[in-house]
Write an enzyme that holds these catalytic residues in place. Structure first.
Site, PDB file in Angstrom:
ATOM      1  N   GLU A  48       0.851  -1.193   0.000  1.00 44.72           N
ATOM      2  CA  GLU A  48       0.000   0.000   0.000  1.00 44.72           C
ATOM      3  C   GLU A  48       0.888   1.246   0.000  1.00 44.72           C
ATOM      4  O   GLU A  48       1.981   1.239   0.559  1.00 44.72           O
ATOM      5  CB  GLU A  48      -0.872  -0.025   1.260  1.00 44.72           C
ATOM      6  CG  GLU A  48      -1.863   1.122   1.370  1.00 44.72           C
ATOM      7  CD  GLU A  48      -2.673   1.069   2.652  1.00 44.72           C
ATOM      8  OE1 GLU A  48      -3.783   1.617   2.663  1.00 44.72           O
ATOM      9  OE2 GLU A  48      -2.199   0.481   3.653  1.00 44.72           O
ATOM     10  N   LYS A 119      -9.849   1.029  -2.363  1.00 43.00           N
ATOM     11  CA  LYS A 119     -10.019   0.547  -0.988  1.00 43.00           C
ATOM     12  C   LYS A 119     -11.405   0.896  -0.440  1.00 43.00           C
ATOM     13  O   LYS A 119     -11.811   2.064  -0.441  1.00 43.00           O
ATOM     14  CB  LYS A 119      -8.925   1.153  -0.110  1.00 43.00           C
ATOM     15  CG  LYS A 119      -8.869   0.621   1.322  1.00 43.00           C
ATOM     16  CD  LYS A 119      -7.691   1.267   2.040  1.00 43.00           C
ATOM     17  CE  LYS A 119      -7.530   0.754   3.463  1.00 43.00           C
ATOM     18  NZ  LYS A 119      -6.392   1.443   4.138  1.00 43.00           N
ATOM     19  N   CYS A 160      -5.005  -3.490   2.980  1.00 43.78           N
ATOM     20  CA  CYS A 160      -4.726  -3.179   4.386  1.00 43.78           C
ATOM     21  C   CYS A 160      -5.936  -3.376   5.323  1.00 43.78           C
ATOM     22  O   CYS A 160      -6.250  -4.491   5.679  1.00 43.78           O
ATOM     23  CB  CYS A 160      -4.141  -1.773   4.503  1.00 43.78           C
ATOM     24  SG  CYS A 160      -3.246  -1.480   6.070  1.00 43.78           S
TER      25      CYS A 160
END
Length: 275
Positions: A48, A119, A160
């Site tokens: 990321e 995301k 993440c």
């Protein structure tokens, strides 16, 4: 139906320490990706915030479209090295001036874009004075679950904090994922307690290969972030088969999608699900 290459292949996870120095981040990422390619990797995953991990308002100011210079560089690198390359995430410009997307981009062997994932779950937490953060202040959430088709197999995309939401990973499997990528900049505080157990849990419950590439160390984002590292490749039975020690580096593992089919045939949890 699931499909796979005719033979196993090597995949790599890259561990970095990105900062606000985009040129240095590029040099670091490029060197590590080239190292993975020399070692025979056909699929490489970076962390990321590969291209920028610094002040968050600056991240938004520097945000780029998909056809901007950051994606252009990584597309050209995938093409020159003849590999599948997942840019773990970069700051993609959105339609909001105060927020960007946190976006993974999968490039094919000729630099073509095979998948784009923005995301979904944003890291808004308050664990005390030294561990509070509100990602949603500068990042706009995505709303699309993405499984990318490649000749190597179907790759489910996540980033993440998504790691904590098992329902996303069940949906990736429903859509055919055989491998799952989790590029991350997991904090040192939460990483020590939760990173390894969650990555392994996602592999076990989805019965897929998991490629978890992480940031490591301190970044220059105003003291908000030190990343845990411990980049991992985990097999469908939950074993860690490769890991990066502290600091920038690369870990490789042989990926055999027959293992996915064998695990799912012997322990058919998807078929047993009742809820």
């Amino acid at each position: 139906m699931s499909h796979s290459p005719e033979h196993p292949f090597l995949a790599a996870v890259v561990q970095m320490t990105s900062t606000s120095d985009e040129e240095e981040n590029w040099r670091q990422a490029k060197a590590l990706i080239e190292k993975a390619a020399r070692l025979g990797a056909e699929l490489v995953v970076t962390p990321e915030n590969t291209n920028f991990l610094g002040p968050h308002e600056e991240k938004v100011r520097r945000a780029e479209p998909l056809d901007g210079p950051t994606c252009g560089r990584f597309a050209a690198l995938a093409d020159s090295l003849d590999l599948f390359l997942l840019l773990g995430s970069f700051n993609e410009a959105s339609d909001e001036p105060e927020r960007c997307f946190n976006t993974s981009v999968l490039f094919g062997q000729e630099g073509e874009i095979l998948g784009v994932y923005r995301k979904i779950h944003l890291f808004d937490i308050d664990l005390g004075p030294s561990a509070g953060f509100r990602e949603s202040a500068t990042v706009k959430p995505g709303d699309e679950v993405v499984v990318a088709e490649t000749p190597l197999g179907r790759l489910g995309l996540s980033i993440c904090y998504d790691l904590r939401f098992g329902e996303l990973y069940r949906e990736l499997v429903q859509r055919g994922a055989e491998l799952i990528a989790i590029p991350s900049a997991f904090t040192a505080t939460t990483g020590k307690a939760h990173w390894e157990v969650l990555v392994r849990a996602r592999a076990i419950e989805t019965q897929t290969w998991v490629l978890a590439a992480g940031q490591h160390g301190a970044h220059d984002d105003g003291g908000l972030r030190e990343s845990h590292g411990q980049s991992l490749i985990v097999a469908p039975w939950g074993q860690i088969v490769a890991a990066v020690p502290d600091g920038p580096g690369v870990a490789l593992a042989e990926i055999d999608l027959d293992r996915v089919r064998r695990v799912r045939a012997g322990l058919p949890v998807a078929r047993h699900r009742r809820l």
